[in-house]
Write a protein that holds these residues in place. Structure first.
Motif, PDB file in Angstrom:
ATOM      1  N   THR A   1      46.767  50.041  36.347  1.00 50.36           N
ATOM      2  CA  THR A   1      47.799  49.029  36.548  1.00 50.36           C
ATOM      3  C   THR A   1      49.041  49.425  35.771  1.00 50.36           C
ATOM      4  O   THR A   1      48.962  49.756  34.588  1.00 50.36           O
ATOM      5  CB  THR A   1      47.312  47.638  36.083  1.00 50.36           C
TER       6      THR A   1
ATOM      7  N   LYS B   1      54.193  44.569  39.513  1.00 45.37           N
ATOM      8  CA  LYS B   1      52.886  45.022  39.008  1.00 45.37           C
ATOM      9  C   LYS B   1      52.205  45.773  40.141  1.00 45.37           C
ATOM     10  O   LYS B   1      52.054  45.254  41.235  1.00 45.37           O
ATOM     11  CB  LYS B   1      52.042  43.821  38.596  1.00 45.37           C
TER      12      LYS B   1
ATOM     13  N   HIS C   1      47.818  47.798  45.270  1.00 37.02           N
ATOM     14  CA  HIS C   1      48.091  46.369  45.335  1.00 37.02           C
ATOM     15  C   HIS C   1      49.388  46.102  44.577  1.00 37.02           C
ATOM     16  O   HIS C   1      49.530  46.523  43.432  1.00 37.02           O
ATOM     17  CB  HIS C   1      46.939  45.567  44.726  1.00 37.02           C
TER      18      HIS C   1
ATOM     19  N   TYR D   1      53.470  48.503  35.353  1.00 38.06           N
ATOM     20  CA  TYR D   1      54.478  47.464  35.528  1.00 38.06           C
ATOM     21  C   TYR D   1      55.876  48.059  35.528  1.00 38.06           C
ATOM     22  O   TYR D   1      56.150  49.003  34.785  1.00 38.06           O
ATOM     23  CB  TYR D   1      54.422  46.462  34.373  1.00 38.06           C
TER      24      TYR D   1
ATOM     25  N   SER E   1      40.563  51.396  38.150  1.00 35.56           N
ATOM     26  CA  SER E   1      41.908  51.147  38.665  1.00 35.56           C
ATOM     27  C   SER E   1      42.930  51.357  37.548  1.00 35.56           C
ATOM     28  O   SER E   1      42.617  51.284  36.363  1.00 35.56           O
ATOM     29  CB  SER E   1      42.017  49.742  39.240  1.00 35.56           C
TER      30      SER E   1
ATOM     31  N   THR F   1      48.766  47.963  41.097  1.00 43.17           N
ATOM     32  CA  THR F   1      47.420  48.396  40.731  1.00 43.17           C
ATOM     33  C   THR F   1      46.987  49.440  41.743  1.00 43.17           C
ATOM     34  O   THR F   1      46.962  49.183  42.945  1.00 43.17           O
ATOM     35  CB  THR F   1      46.440  47.206  40.730  1.00 43.17           C
TER      36      THR F   1
END
Length: 178
Positions: free
Chosen positions: A66, A54, A163, A68, A64, A56
């Motif tokens: 995100t 994941k 992140h 996957y 933001s 971000t």
């Protein structure tokens, strides 16, 4: 049911192809489309992890984003291989034979696993080099392309906060329709 098995196999083969195409600089070979097991080995060699990733991306001034990466894991490859057994010449099975229920259960299990894999929009897990830089390939569907101003997330060379997490399962809101 046989056609559904064939389509599911094609779905997994296509997803593996997308992952391998996104890694053209790392792959050593491009196995034939029907060789799900060989593709899995090549992807394992490149990625070395069978984990959900994941990422971000959190630039200043915009929401933001995100994304996957959902790997085509060993369980799904095994399901597809087992479906292959049903696609080859088999003996006649009576409609009340448990064989049909086993086939149906495997179809559903494979569909659910393939559905989750296809929800990911990151075509590879994050590769972080020794210099702290990473390169990722994000798959964007047409609706996202129209709704998001991708320039706000940066251009090559820009610094943005990223992140990375490795959750144990996909997001709870990803609910398969079967």
């Amino acid at each position: 049911m046989f056609y559904a098995a064939l389509e599911l196999r094609g779905c997994v083969e296509a997803r593996q192809d997308e992952y391998l195409e996104a890694q053209v600089r790392y792959r050593q070979s491009l196995p034939r489309s029907w060789q799900v097991g060989k593709k899995a080995k090549e992807l394992d060699r490149i990625f070395s992890q069978d984990k959900i990733s994941k990422i971000t991306i959190a630039p200043a001034m915009v929401p933001s984003l995100t994304v996957y990466h959902i790997p085509v894991g060993k369980h799904l490859v095994n399901c597809v291989d087992r479906l292959g057994n049903y696609l080859h010449a088999v003996q006649f099975q009576r409609m009340n034979d448990p064989w049909w229920m086993d086939f149906k259960a495997l179809l559903l299990e494979t569909y659910r696993a393939a559905w989750i894999v296809c929800q990911g929009s990151l075509l590879c897990p994050p590769f972080i080099s020794s210099g702290g830089k990473t390169s990722v390939t994000i798959e964007v569907d047409q609706n996202q392309e129209r709704q998001v101003d991708w320039r706000a997330y940066g251009k090559p060379g820009d610094m943005v906060d990223v992140h990375v997490d490795y959750p144990n399962s996909p997001p709870l809101e990803w609910v398969c329709d079967l």
